[in-house]
Design a protein around this motif. Structure first.
Motif, short mmCIF file in Angstrom:
data_model
loop_
_atom_site.label_atom_id
_atom_site.label_comp_id
_atom_site.label_asym_id
_atom_site.label_seq_id
_atom_site.Cartn_x
_atom_site.Cartn_y
_atom_site.Cartn_z
N THR A 45 -3.65 6.99 -18.44
CA THR A 45 -4.38 7.79 -17.46
C THR A 45 -4.94 9.04 -18.13
O THR A 45 -4.48 9.43 -19.21
CB THR A 45 -3.45 8.19 -16.28
OG1 THR A 45 -4.20 8.90 -15.30
CG2 THR A 45 -2.30 9.04 -16.75
N ASP A 46 -5.91 9.66 -17.47
CA ASP A 46 -6.45 10.92 -18.00
C ASP A 46 -6.05 12.11 -17.14
O ASP A 46 -6.62 13.19 -17.26
CB ASP A 46 -7.98 10.85 -18.13
CG ASP A 46 -8.68 10.51 -16.81
OD1 ASP A 46 -8.00 10.42 -15.76
OD2 ASP A 46 -9.91 10.31 -16.84
N PHE A 47 -5.04 11.91 -16.28
CA PHE A 47 -4.56 13.01 -15.44
C PHE A 47 -3.06 13.16 -15.57
O PHE A 47 -2.31 12.21 -15.42
CB PHE A 47 -4.91 12.77 -13.97
CG PHE A 47 -4.41 13.85 -13.05
CD1 PHE A 47 -5.03 15.09 -13.01
CD2 PHE A 47 -3.30 13.65 -12.26
CE1 PHE A 47 -4.56 16.10 -12.19
CE2 PHE A 47 -2.82 14.65 -11.41
CZ PHE A 47 -3.46 15.89 -11.39
N CYS A 48 -2.62 14.38 -15.85
CA CYS A 48 -1.20 14.74 -15.93
C CYS A 48 -0.52 13.95 -17.05
O CYS A 48 0.25 13.02 -16.80
CB CYS A 48 -0.51 14.52 -14.60
SG CYS A 48 1.07 15.40 -14.46
N ASN A 49 -0.82 14.33 -18.28
CA ASN A 49 -0.34 13.60 -19.45
C ASN A 49 0.89 14.20 -20.12
O ASN A 49 1.45 13.58 -21.02
CB ASN A 49 -1.45 13.48 -20.49
CG ASN A 49 -2.69 12.80 -19.96
OD1 ASN A 49 -3.77 13.38 -19.95
ND2 ASN A 49 -2.53 11.57 -19.49
N THR A 50 1.30 15.39 -19.71
CA THR A 50 2.44 16.04 -20.35
C THR A 50 3.39 16.61 -19.31
O THR A 50 3.02 16.80 -18.15
CB THR A 50 1.97 17.20 -21.26
OG1 THR A 50 1.41 18.23 -20.45
CG2 THR A 50 0.95 16.72 -22.29
N CYS A 51 4.59 16.89 -19.76
CA CYS A 51 5.55 17.54 -18.86
C CYS A 51 5.02 18.89 -18.41
O CYS A 51 5.26 19.30 -17.26
CB CYS A 51 6.89 17.72 -19.57
SG CYS A 51 7.78 16.17 -19.88
N ALA A 52 4.29 19.58 -19.28
CA ALA A 52 3.72 20.88 -18.90
C ALA A 52 2.67 20.71 -17.81
O ALA A 52 2.59 21.55 -16.89
CB ALA A 52 3.10 21.55 -20.13
N ASP A 53 1.86 19.64 -17.88
CA ASP A 53 0.89 19.38 -16.80
C ASP A 53 1.61 19.17 -15.47
O ASP A 53 1.22 19.73 -14.44
CB ASP A 53 0.08 18.10 -17.11
CG ASP A 53 -0.90 18.28 -18.25
OD1 ASP A 53 -1.24 19.43 -18.58
OD2 ASP A 53 -1.31 17.24 -18.81
N ALA A 54 2.65 18.35 -15.50
CA ALA A 54 3.40 18.08 -14.27
C ALA A 54 4.06 19.34 -13.74
O ALA A 54 4.07 19.58 -12.52
CB ALA A 54 4.44 17.00 -14.52
N ALA A 55 4.59 20.16 -14.64
CA ALA A 55 5.23 21.41 -14.22
C ALA A 55 4.23 22.33 -13.53
O ALA A 55 4.58 23.00 -12.54
CB ALA A 55 5.85 22.11 -15.42
N ARG A 56 3.01 22.34 -14.01
CA ARG A 56 1.98 23.18 -13.38
C ARG A 56 1.67 22.68 -11.98
O ARG A 56 1.53 23.47 -11.03
CB ARG A 56 0.70 23.18 -14.23
CG ARG A 56 -0.39 24.06 -13.64
CD ARG A 56 -1.51 24.28 -14.61
NE ARG A 56 -2.60 24.96 -13.92
CZ ARG A 56 -3.83 24.48 -13.78
NH1 ARG A 56 -4.16 23.34 -14.32
NH2 ARG A 56 -4.76 25.16 -13.13
#
Length: 274
Positions: free
Chosen positions: A159-170
């Protein structure tokens, strides 16, 4: 540490057979993919939900919750610019929260890569806002049913959305509700530049659920990933939730995958606790 397994692995097995084998193998939890319950899982009657819960309990299993939430659905999307689709998606997720709670679960993992990919004309910031809007709309109902929604980072191959733990945390911070948390997945974290033990440590306060697998799409112990530092980091972080096997290559067979994965995890846990 509690061990569960995702039941879509058991293709064409009925629910009772799944529960019986999973429990006899030594797992104490079963995690459900809604699409395995039929084309319209939200239409599953109340008595059938109770029966499934009772069968799992009688076998000595807990229903952990749900994952693959939007798999094999149509007209639903997390990051779309279409407000009507966002509304339908929120309503569907709330219906899944009812299903999850009725089955005895309290965790829902949002992976579903095709249903979160950026649509043409939607940039990442807009996508984050759209996802936050959907999740925010769901949170009161999730809280009422005692279910936590866990956002799963996935690799750029998926996917090109929410690729890292930091993205999910945001995204979790944007929603700002006790019933949204982080899901960590070993295969996905292998795609990050940061080592997995460091990711476990850094995001331990947000993590509510954990999937185990390997880059070869098989279970733990069936690939090249050493789980000693992973389980050590989970132990040090104080994680006391489910560690759930999720595989994507079923070719060795469900029974072999289930047995090998659990046996390996038990050996690693014994080692790190020694």
């Amino acid at each position: 540490m509690k061990f569960a397994i995702c039941q879509e692995l058991f293709v064409d097995w009925d629910w009772e057979r799944q529960c019986r084998f999973i429990a006899e193998t030594g797992y104490t939890g079963i995690e459900v993919a809604p699409f395995t319950l039929g084309q319209e899982p939200l239409s599953l009657p109340a008595d059938q939900r109770r029966q499934m819960r009772d069968v799992a309990t009688d076998c000595g299993l807990e229903v952990v919750g749900l994952h693959w939430l939007l798999a094999k659905t149509e007209g639903l999307h997390l990051t779309t610019a279409d407000a009507a689709v966002r509304k339908r998606t929120a309503e569907y997720l709330m219906g899944l929260a009812d299903l999850c709670a009725d089955l005895g679960g309290d965790v829902m993992v949002f992976g579903s890569p095709p249903q979160r990919n950026l649509e043409e004309g939607v940039d990442h910031e807009q996508a984050m806002a759209h996802a936050a809007e959907i999740f925010t709309a769901c949170m009161p109902h999730f809280a009422d049913r005692g279910v936590t929604l866990c956002m799963e980072p996935l690799t750029t191959k998926e996917t090109d959305f929410c690729n890292t733990c930091a993205d999910a945390a945001r995204l979790i911070e944007m929603v700002d509700h006790p019933n949204i948390a982080l899901h960590q997945d070993v295969k996905a974290m292998l795609g990050e530049e940061t080592p997995i033990p460091e990711l476990i440590d850094r995001f331990s306060a947000l993590t509510r659920h954990f999937h185990v697998n390997d880059s070869n799409l098989l279970g733990p112990g069936m690939g090249e990933t050493d789980y000693h530092p992973i389980f050590d980091a989970l132990q040090r972080s104080g994680y006391d939730g489910w560690v759930s096997v999720e595989v994507f290559d079923y070719s060795p067979g469900a029974e072999e995958i289930a047995r090998q994965s659990l046996g390996y995890m038990r050996r690693i846990l014994d080692d790190v606790q020694a």
